[in-house]
Write a protein that holds these residues in place. Structure first.
Motif, PDB file in Angstrom:
ATOM      1  N   ASP A 119       0.843  -1.208   0.000  1.00  0.00           N
ATOM      2  CA  ASP A 119       0.000   0.000   0.000  1.00  0.00           C
ATOM      3  C   ASP A 119       0.877   1.258   0.000  1.00  0.00           C
ATOM      4  N   ILE A 120       1.930   1.236   0.837  1.00  0.00           N
ATOM      5  CA  ILE A 120       2.816   2.406   0.912  1.00  0.00           C
ATOM      6  C   ILE A 120       3.501   2.619  -0.446  1.00  0.00           C
ATOM      7  N   LEU A 121       4.015   1.523  -1.037  1.00  0.00           N
ATOM      8  CA  LEU A 121       4.690   1.631  -2.330  1.00  0.00           C
ATOM      9  C   LEU A 121       3.720   2.146  -3.392  1.00  0.00           C
ATOM     10  N   ALA A 122       2.493   1.588  -3.412  1.00  0.00           N
ATOM     11  CA  ALA A 122       1.505   1.999  -4.419  1.00  0.00           C
ATOM     12  C   ALA A 122       1.162   3.483  -4.250  1.00  0.00           C
ATOM     13  N   GLY A 123       0.990   3.915  -3.002  1.00  0.00           N
ATOM     14  CA  GLY A 123       0.663   5.318  -2.745  1.00  0.00           C
ATOM     15  C   GLY A 123       1.792   6.234  -3.191  1.00  0.00           C
ATOM     16  N   HIS A 124       3.022   5.842  -2.861  1.00  0.00           N
ATOM     17  CA  HIS A 124       4.188   6.648  -3.239  1.00  0.00           C
ATOM     18  C   HIS A 124       4.276   6.764  -4.756  1.00  0.00           C
ATOM     19  N   LEU A 125       4.121   5.629  -5.454  1.00  0.00           N
ATOM     20  CA  LEU A 125       4.253   5.635  -6.913  1.00  0.00           C
ATOM     21  C   LEU A 125       3.128   6.437  -7.558  1.00  0.00           C
ATOM     22  N   ALA A 126       1.916   6.340  -6.968  1.00  0.00           N
ATOM     23  CA  ALA A 126       0.790   7.104  -7.519  1.00  0.00           C
ATOM     24  C   ALA A 126       1.062   8.600  -7.412  1.00  0.00           C
ATOM     25  N   THR A 127       1.657   9.034  -6.280  1.00  0.00           N
ATOM     26  CA  THR A 127       1.942  10.471  -6.148  1.00  0.00           C
ATOM     27  C   THR A 127       2.979  10.925  -7.170  1.00  0.00           C
ATOM     28  N   LEU A 128       3.803  10.001  -7.643  1.00  0.00           N
ATOM     29  CA  LEU A 128       4.799  10.343  -8.661  1.00  0.00           C
ATOM     30  C   LEU A 128       4.246  10.161 -10.077  1.00  0.00           C
ATOM     31  N   GLY A 129       2.956   9.791 -10.160  1.00  0.00           N
ATOM     32  CA  GLY A 129       2.332   9.661 -11.472  1.00  0.00           C
ATOM     33  C   GLY A 129       2.660   8.365 -12.191  1.00  0.00           C
ATOM     34  N   ARG A 130       3.176   7.358 -11.477  1.00  0.00           N
ATOM     35  CA  ARG A 130       3.497   6.084 -12.127  1.00  0.00           C
ATOM     36  C   ARG A 130       2.239   5.240 -12.242  1.00  0.00           C
ATOM     37  N   GLN A 131       2.218   4.415 -13.287  1.00  0.00           N
ATOM     38  CA  GLN A 131       1.033   3.588 -13.547  1.00  0.00           C
ATOM     39  C   GLN A 131       1.102   2.303 -12.721  1.00  0.00           C
ATOM     40  N   VAL A 132       0.294   2.224 -11.657  1.00  0.00           N
ATOM     41  CA  VAL A 132       0.233   1.009 -10.839  1.00  0.00           C
ATOM     42  C   VAL A 132      -1.227   0.761 -10.465  1.00  0.00           C
ATOM     43  N   ARG A 133      -1.600  -0.521 -10.302  1.00  0.00           N
ATOM     44  CA  ARG A 133      -2.989  -0.838  -9.928  1.00  0.00           C
ATOM     45  C   ARG A 133      -2.974  -1.862  -8.818  1.00  0.00           C
ATOM     46  N   ARG A 134      -3.672  -1.561  -7.699  1.00  0.00           N
ATOM     47  CA  ARG A 134      -3.810  -2.504  -6.578  1.00  0.00           C
ATOM     48  C   ARG A 134      -4.757  -3.625  -6.975  1.00  0.00           C
ATOM     49  N   LEU A 135      -4.416  -4.868  -6.614  1.00  0.00           N
ATOM     50  CA  LEU A 135      -5.251  -6.021  -6.944  1.00  0.00           C
ATOM     51  C   LEU A 135      -5.491  -6.839  -5.682  1.00  0.00           C
ATOM     52  N   SER A 136      -6.686  -7.451  -5.609  1.00  0.00           N
ATOM     53  CA  SER A 136      -6.911  -8.433  -4.542  1.00  0.00           C
ATOM     54  C   SER A 136      -6.168  -9.719  -4.922  1.00  0.00           C
ATOM     55  N   GLY A 137      -6.080 -10.650  -3.987  1.00  0.00           N
ATOM     56  CA  GLY A 137      -5.444 -11.936  -4.294  1.00  0.00           C
ATOM     57  C   GLY A 137      -6.142 -12.620  -5.458  1.00  0.00           C
ATOM     58  N   ARG A 138      -7.470 -12.565  -5.446  1.00  0.00           N
ATOM     59  CA  ARG A 138      -8.249 -13.211  -6.514  1.00  0.00           C
ATOM     60  C   ARG A 138      -7.965 -12.553  -7.873  1.00  0.00           C
ATOM     61  N   GLU A 139      -7.930 -11.214  -7.879  1.00  0.00           N
ATOM     62  CA  GLU A 139      -7.640 -10.505  -9.145  1.00  0.00           C
ATOM     63  C   GLU A 139      -6.236 -10.837  -9.648  1.00  0.00           C
ATOM     64  N   LEU A 140      -5.302 -10.962  -8.710  1.00  0.00           N
ATOM     65  CA  LEU A 140      -3.928 -11.285  -9.090  1.00  0.00           C
ATOM     66  C   LEU A 140      -3.865 -12.676  -9.723  1.00  0.00           C
ATOM     67  N   ARG A 141      -4.594 -13.618  -9.127  1.00  0.00           N
ATOM     68  CA  ARG A 141      -4.599 -14.993  -9.685  1.00  0.00           C
ATOM     69  C   ARG A 141      -5.333 -15.054 -11.031  1.00  0.00           C
ATOM     70  N   ALA A 142      -6.229 -14.110 -11.267  1.00  0.00           N
ATOM     71  CA  ALA A 142      -6.879 -14.072 -12.589  1.00  0.00           C
ATOM     72  C   ALA A 142      -5.862 -13.660 -13.662  1.00  0.00           C
ATOM     73  N   VAL A 143      -4.899 -12.837 -13.240  1.00  0.00           N
ATOM     74  CA  VAL A 143      -3.858 -12.386 -14.178  1.00  0.00           C
ATOM     75  C   VAL A 143      -2.774 -13.451 -14.324  1.00  0.00           C
TER      76      VAL A 143
END
Ligand SMILES: Cc1cc2nc3c(=O)[nH]c(=O)nc-3n(C[C@H](O)[C@H](O)[C@H](O)COP(=O)(O)OP(=O)(O)OC[C@H]3O[C@@H](n4cnc5c(N)ncnc54)[C@H](O)[C@@H]3O)c2cc1C
Length: 367
Positions: free
Chosen positions: A103-127
């Motif tokens: 969460d901290i990494l995702a928040g930091h990267l979002a503030t820098l405008g980097r493209q990241v998307r949080r996923l649940s475990g289920r969403e991750l396994r779908a990928v």
């Protein structure tokens, strides 16, 4: 055009990339390395081109440099004729603390405008369906890529030879303005010496003595076997009870699994504990690897710097540093080669590479 007589010391990914670009631009280049393309960290590396998932609060210059270099990678790979898969990277978190760190990494990267998307475990396994049930959440980072480091090194060596680079297969003892001294005492005169000997660079020029240090990494190579689950399509990075592990796929169905990080000098022993932790953590994330063959274990030194930025620029007139790339030497090869070429030609270096000028650490004493 000004044609320089350049000696490049070190034939890992950095020295090879610089040699190739310099020779292709018309400079006379001699590459000195007893074991080019095989002797250093570049041969061992995982192959991630991952400025975003390597991003860390407080290291914005490192991220900017990495992002700038990644932008050059599609053209760089195409010129070399090597594959650059575009499937990207996912990051997995196993326990609650790992998920909080993501969460901290995702928040930091979002503030820098980097493209990241949080996923649940289920969403991750779908990928990535082979990710195991103990993974509770994840992050999708489409921009972080990967290459086969060994295919890259073979292509770079061939491109450097094709551009006319002359090879001297001898170790160097010292680098100074105007000449490089081999360990057999013979010298090679030059207009510019490029010091690109990775973690070994510190011993070759006094200005680097306290600026570059070896940071040991252990890494494993796995081969798929009949009946085993296929490898993921993406790089899978993970936090497993606060330890980090990554698995980078290879086109032949194999996986590269890394990597530990120790302050252990030039120790290249692969430890039982290191292998145990890597395998146990990786199996939590991708249980199917238990059916793979373990075909290689190795350890080697990354070239660490004090601030995790590399040192790219003049140490003194006639001596250019291109070292200290720590965890990101493959990623940073295109921009480093471009900066070396610009410096030799007397042109401005790429803007993102200015932060890597060694003068920030030497106070310009050796310039
Ligand atoms: C386990 C591990 C995993 C890694 N994973 C990644 C990754 O996924 N992505 C990434 O971007 N980076 C990764 N890295 C970091 C990356 O490997 C390095 O940053 C990069 O290889 C540095 O390249 P280099 O050319 O500077 O040095 P090296 O590849 O270490 O090459 C140095 C060269 O100098 C030569 N040399 C040494 N001494 C002398 C001498 N006295 N005279 C002449 N030549 C000499 C050696 O023979 C060698 O060929 C990893 C590193 C390790 C150890």
């Amino acid at each position: 055009m000004y044609v320089a007589n350049v000696v490049v010391v070190g034939g890992g990914v950095i020295g090879l990339s610089a040699s190739w670009r310099l020779a292709a631009a018309g400079h006379a280049v001699t590459l000195v390395d007893p074991e080019p393309a095989r002797g250093g960290a570049s041969w061992l590396a995982g192959g991630m081109l991952a400025p975003v998932t390597e991003g860390w609060p407080g290291e914005e210059d490192v991220l900017e440099l990495g992002v700038a270099s990644l932008a050059s990678w599609p053209a760089f790979a195409a010129e070399l004729g090597i594959a650059l898969p575009t499937t990207g990277t996912v990051v997995a978190a196993v326990d609650a603390a790992d998920a909080a760190a993501l969460d901290i990494l995702a928040g930091h990267l979002a503030t820098l405008g980097r493209q990241v998307r949080r996923l649940s475990g289920r969403e991750l396994r779908a990928v990535e369906p082979t990710i195991g049930p103990s993974v509770r959440s994840g992050l999708m980072v489409p921009d972080d890529l990967f290459v086969d480091n060994r295919e890259l090194l073979r292509a770079l060596l061939s491109a450097a030879r094709g551009a006319g680079v002359v090879e001297v297969r001898e170790p160097v003892r010292a680098v100074a303005a105007g000449a490089v001294t081999r360990t057999d005492g013979r010298t090679i005169d030059c207009d510019v010496a490029v010091l690109a000997a990775g973690a070994w660079s510190a011993a070759l020029h006094p200005a680097l003595r306290s600026l570059v240090r070896p940071v040991k990494g252990e890494i494993l190579r796995l081969r798929g076997r009949p009946g085993a689950l296929p490898p993921p399509a993406r790089t899978v990075r993970a936090l497993v009870e606060s330890r980090s592990v990554y698995l980078v796929p290879r086109a032949d169905g194999g996986l590269v699994l890394g990597a530990t990080q120790y302050e252990a000098g030039f120790d290249t022993d692969v430890t039982v504990g290191g292998v145990r932790d890597l395998l146990a953590d990786a199996e939590r994330v991708l249980p199917g690897i238990a059916e793979y063959a373990l075909v290689e274990s190795a350890a080697g030194p990354r070239a660490g710097s004090r601030d995790n930025l590399p040192l790219i620029g003049w140490l003194e007139p006639g001596v250019l540093a291109a070292t200290g790339h720590h965890r990101n030497g493959l990623l940073l090869a295109p921009i480093t080669a471009a900066a070396v070429l610009a410096a030799v030609a007397g042109d401005p270096v790429p803007a993102a590479a200015r932060a890597a000028d060694p003068a920030r650490l030497t106070d310009g004493v050796h310039r």
